[in-house]
Design an enzyme around this catalytic site. Structure first.
Site, PDB file in Angstrom:
ATOM      1  CB  CYS A  92      53.957 -27.316  53.437  1.00 51.45           C
ATOM      2  SG  CYS A  92      54.557 -27.415  51.733  1.00 51.45           S
ATOM      3  CD  GLU A 135      23.428  -0.745  78.820  1.00 50.64           C
ATOM      4  OE1 GLU A 135      24.162   0.125  79.306  1.00 50.64           O
ATOM      5  OE2 GLU A 135      23.101  -0.774  77.627  1.00 50.64           O
ATOM      6  CE  LYS A 170      28.954  -8.724  73.021  1.00 49.79           C
ATOM      7  NZ  LYS A 170      28.493  -9.295  71.746  1.00 49.79           N
ATOM      8  CB  CYS A 185      53.359 -29.453  47.082  1.00 54.47           C
ATOM      9  SG  CYS A 185      54.161 -29.139  48.679  1.00 54.47           S
ATOM     10  CG  ASP A 191      23.975 -12.605  68.381  1.00 53.24           C
ATOM     11  OD1 ASP A 191      23.734 -13.789  68.114  1.00 53.24           O
ATOM     12  OD2 ASP A 191      25.021 -12.026  68.028  1.00 53.24           O
ATOM     13  CE1 TYR A 213      24.609  -1.118  71.490  1.00 55.15           C
ATOM     14  CE2 TYR A 213      26.089   0.605  72.213  1.00 55.15           C
ATOM     15  CZ  TYR A 213      25.799  -0.446  71.368  1.00 55.15           C
ATOM     16  OH  TYR A 213      26.692  -0.815  70.393  1.00 55.15           O
ATOM     17  CE  LYS A 244      29.998 -13.069  73.557  1.00 49.62           C
ATOM     18  NZ  LYS A 244      30.982 -13.147  72.480  1.00 49.62           N
ATOM     19  CB  CYS A 277      52.808 -30.703  51.819  1.00 48.84           C
ATOM     20  SG  CYS A 277      51.503 -29.593  51.231  1.00 48.84           S
ATOM     21  CB  CYS A 333      52.937 -25.540  48.648  1.00 52.70           C
ATOM     22  SG  CYS A 333      51.460 -26.513  49.033  1.00 52.70           S
TER      23      CYS A 333
END
Length: 672
Positions: free
Chosen positions: A419, A112, A114, A406, A116, A224, A309, A403, A424
């Site tokens: 970090c 079937e 798929k 910080c 969206d 379905y 997919k 980082c 931070c």
């Protein structure tokens, strides 16, 4: 006309309009001119206004016009609404098929498209639509019945002569491309933000609190599946759904072998672009429903179905800059800032570069032309640099040594750069966002902008500080106001009632996701118990490895985190579970039970809890992998299936005797 004649006319109009709606929205075969339909509709409205007691839930007039809701209720699915496992290549599909064949032999498949859209579960009682839920997390969904009633291809009453007491229908709501374009055109004219793609538009529409808005957007629906189908096969189920009055996607096929499945996939790879709605793959299901039941489910998906997919769309664009995101665990993630490009229906302006090693592997630099795609059609990523188009002045990108927020020197851990500064500001912001997320404490009203204000002003230094916020303080922040501040405080108060597994997940410990948090909470019923556990204690749990155990132990050893736990407890947050969350033993570990019928002294839920508290697993369907079936009165088809497969059947007393014996002897042997 008299009252009797009015009622006769009302029933006649209702039947005419229901039939006309079915032919128009499901069969795409209009029976009445629009003008005639409108005339009959107004006449029915007038009669129902005159005789309100005659209004029934299946009347076409009840699809639209309800007052806006205040909120959606969360409801537990009667039968879990699982998502599907994905495969991305024909080789992966072949491997899945081999696993199926190994368990149940050669089978037929139904392929079937798929769609969206958004998965829905619809409940019909005696043929009438009574409830519609979103998928949610598969166990809990939102009750959007009022909105679902506005979808014209969803029948309010089933078109079968003797509908069963209870019927649950699963399917996909979606917005066709033409309607999507119309909606966005209207939003553009009104200066509103455009929807990125039809799926987002569908999801946003179904969560509208005003059903009149939903009705105006003309959603559609394909049915379905039926969890308890009266048919024997999936292809018969589709035919039955159609006979009930549902719209069923016509583009499916019964495939007798792998070659036919592959042909279906390859045909729709290009043909799908001619459809008036979005589809991103093919769902392959074992056709025989008895074999579906035998194959059962893994932790989150059925073993008898898989989604193939299609390859994600790719696009070429330019890297304008490379920036660094700092996450709640301190991980530095490089992000490519892109020249905006349309990709799989969404405008993409940023793409992940994953980590330092990935940047080195790609040799990606600002100014490069790159190929971008969506990994799993969700997260945009850079997959290739077109070096032949690289500017002559290009310089290699240097990963930061401190980082960017910080300025603490970073540390390298395996492939990640972190970090190490718990204080931070960006680590704190990400931690607060995670704590407030729906999957964790679900604190409404504390979004990214408010979190930034709370941290940047120095008002929040830790998660515990959230519970010291006052109405006056919150009201003073930008875009808050008294009402919004009251809602935030109410949500914070409610979060204190969230169970220990939610709190444990919300703490944001590395490697502790939702499933791991539940697993840990069964063995360690409080933060104190987990803090006192050794690495060996934690890693001894089935499913917890040494790396995860070390991460948890290290987190609880940190004095800052110890202070956080104490502060959260002082503010009333649940850092301990109930007795029902504690694993009493591992006597039934590795054993699968099915409970059926009415037991003498316990409900099925109580029996399930007993099994799970001793390490066992209770499932809903009998298969070759079921170790025991616990049967009471009126056990029905599950008992029959157990006897056919030779599965051991126990009474409630025999289950208790078995458990007592194993408690004295040690856990049951692992299943063969």
């Amino acid at each position: 006309m008299g009252r009797e004649q009015d009622h006769e006319r009302l029933v006649q109009l209702r039947e005419i309009l229901n039939r006309a709606s079915y032919r128009y929205y499901v069969l795409d075969d209009p029976e009445l001119p629009d003008s005639v339909y409108d005339q009959y509709y107004r006449e029915l409205q007038a009669l129902e206004a005159r005789y309100p007691a005659w209004i029934t839930p299946d009347s076409v007039t009840q699809r639209v016009g309800a007052e806006p809701l205040q909120e959606f209720q969360t409801v537990r699915h009667r039968i879990p609404l699982y998502s599907l496992d994905n495969v991305f290549t024909l080789e992966e599909l072949s491997q899945w098929e081999k696993r199926v064949n190994k368990l149940v032999g050669e089978v037929e498949f139904v392929c079937e498209l798929k769609i969206d859209g958004l998965a829905l579960a619809l409940t019909y009682e005696k043929g009438l639509l009574t409830r519609g839920l979103t998928r949610g997390d598969g166990h809990l969904g939102e009750d959007i019945t009022t909105n679902i009633r506005t979808i014209r291809s969803v029948p309010l009453q089933l078109q079968i002569p003797e509908p069963s007491e209870l019927l649950e229908v699963r399917g996909e709501a979606f917005i066709p491309f033409q309607e999507f374009d119309r909606i966005n055109s209207e939003r553009a004219e009104q200066g509103e933000k455009l929807f990125a793609n039809p799926r987002n538009a569908c999801a946003g529409t179904l969560r509208q609190l005003d059903p009149r808005v939903v009705s105006a957007r003309h959603l559609n629906f394909f049915a379905y599946s039926l969890p308890n189908s009266p048919a024997l096969t999936q292809d018969q189920t589709l035919a039955f759904l159609k006979s009930c009055g549902f719209r069923v996607n016509p583009h499916w096929a019964l495939c007798r072998n792998r070659k036919e499945v592959q042909d279906f996939i390859e045909y729709w790879l290009t043909a799908r672009h001619q459809l008036p709605y979005g589809t991103d793959g093919v769902v392959i299901k074992v056709n025989d429903l008895h074999l579906q039941e035998e194959l059962g489910f893994n932790a989150k998906a059925p073993r008898w179905a898989v989604a193939y997919k299609y390859p994600p769309e790719e696009a070429v664009t330019t890297v304008q800059d490379i920036t660094i995101q700092v996450g709640r665990t301190g991980a530095l993630t490089p992000v490519a800032e892109l020249q905006p490009v349309l990709l799989a229906g969404t405008t993409v302006a940023r793409a992940t570069l994953h980590n330092q090693d990935r940047i080195t592997e790609l040799d990606v630099r600002p100014g490069d032309s790159v190929i971008v795609r969506k990994a799993g059609e969700i997260i945009p990523e850079v997959v290739k640099v077109l070096q032949e188009l690289r500017p002559s002045i290009s310089q290699p990108y240097s990963f930061p040594t401190v980082c960017p927020v910080c300025h603490t020197p970073v540390v390298r851990e395996d492939i990640l750069v972190r970090c190490p500064n718990h204080r931070c500001p960006q680590v704190l912001k990400a931690s607060v966002a995670h704590w407030c997320s729906r999957a964790a404490l679900d604190i409404q009203g504390i979004g990214e902008k408010l979190i930034a204000q709370l941290v940047d002003t120095g008002r929040v230094h830790s998660l515990a500080d959230l519970y010291t916020l006052t109405l006056d303080e919150l009201s003073a922040y930008e875009r808050m106001g008294t009402k919004s501040a009251q809602n935030v405080l109410a949500s914070l108060a409610h979060s204190k009632t969230k169970p220990w597994p939610k709190v444990l997940f919300g703490l944001g410990i590395r490697h502790v996701g939702q499933t791991m948090a539940v697993l840990l909470s069964k063995v360690f019923p409080s933060a104190q118990a987990l803090a006192q556990a050794s690495i060996q204690d934690i890693s001894a749990i089935y499913g917890v490895g040494a790396e995860i155990a070390q991460s948890i132990h290290h987190w609880f050893e940190d004095p800052t985190h110890q202070q956080l736990i104490q502060a959260l407890e002082a503010h009333g947050v649940q850092i301990r579970g109930t007795d029902g969350q504690t694993l009493l033993s591992e006597s039934l570990l590795g054993q699968t039970f099915v409970i059926t019928g009415t037991l003498p002294t316990r409900s099925r839920e109580e029996c399930t809890a007993l099994i799970e508290r001793h390490g066992g697993k209770a499932t809903s369907s009998v298969s070759k992998k079921t170790n025991f079936v616990v049967a009471g009165e009126k056990a029905g088809s599950k008992l029959t299936r157990a006897l056919e497969l030779g599965v051991k059947v126990l009474s409630e007393d025999e289950l208790l005797a078995l458990l007592q014996a194993k408690l004295s002897q040690g856990k049951l042997p692992e299943p063969e």
